[in-house]
Design an enzyme around this catalytic site. Sequence first.
Site, PDB file in Angstrom:
ATOM      1  N   CYS A  29       0.830  -1.208   0.000  1.00 56.99           N
ATOM      2  CA  CYS A  29       0.000   0.000   0.000  1.00 56.99           C
ATOM      3  C   CYS A  29       0.869   1.264   0.000  1.00 56.99           C
ATOM      4  O   CYS A  29       1.520   1.578   0.993  1.00 56.99           O
ATOM      5  CB  CYS A  29      -0.907  -0.041   1.227  1.00 56.99           C
ATOM      6  SG  CYS A  29      -1.826   1.469   1.530  1.00 56.99           S
ATOM      7  N   CYS A  32      -0.114   3.861   2.589  1.00 56.27           N
ATOM      8  CA  CYS A  32       0.300   3.400   3.924  1.00 56.27           C
ATOM      9  C   CYS A  32       1.748   3.801   4.187  1.00 56.27           C
ATOM     10  O   CYS A  32       2.080   4.276   5.280  1.00 56.27           O
ATOM     11  CB  CYS A  32       0.154   1.889   4.044  1.00 56.27           C
ATOM     12  SG  CYS A  32      -1.526   1.276   3.808  1.00 56.27           S
TER      13      CYS A  32
END
Length: 104
Positions: A29, A32
């Site tokens: 991600c 993230c």
Amino acid sequence: MLQELDNDNLQEIVNSNDTVLVQFSASWCGNCRIMKPKFKKLSGENENVAFVIVDAEKFPESRKLANVDNLPTFAAFSNGKLVNQVQTNKIDGLVDLLNEVTSN
């Protein structure tokens, strides 16, 4: 306090701390990865809050505590209960969540 989960035991951390802020993320991600240093910086500025990073792919039981369906998701717990969660890649959303859980 900042820690990254090694086991699927977020419930124990939530139960043993008054206030917990969690970043649910995954290695693939991009957002993230962008938010992780911001999350870590906030942890250093808020000593009374337990900050936890959870790999949502590795720890499904921990993920269920906040009904995570998108990443990154940030969840705030107070006195063992989920207060709120936000899915964001902006520091403002994370700060708002932190303020919400620490103002209770």
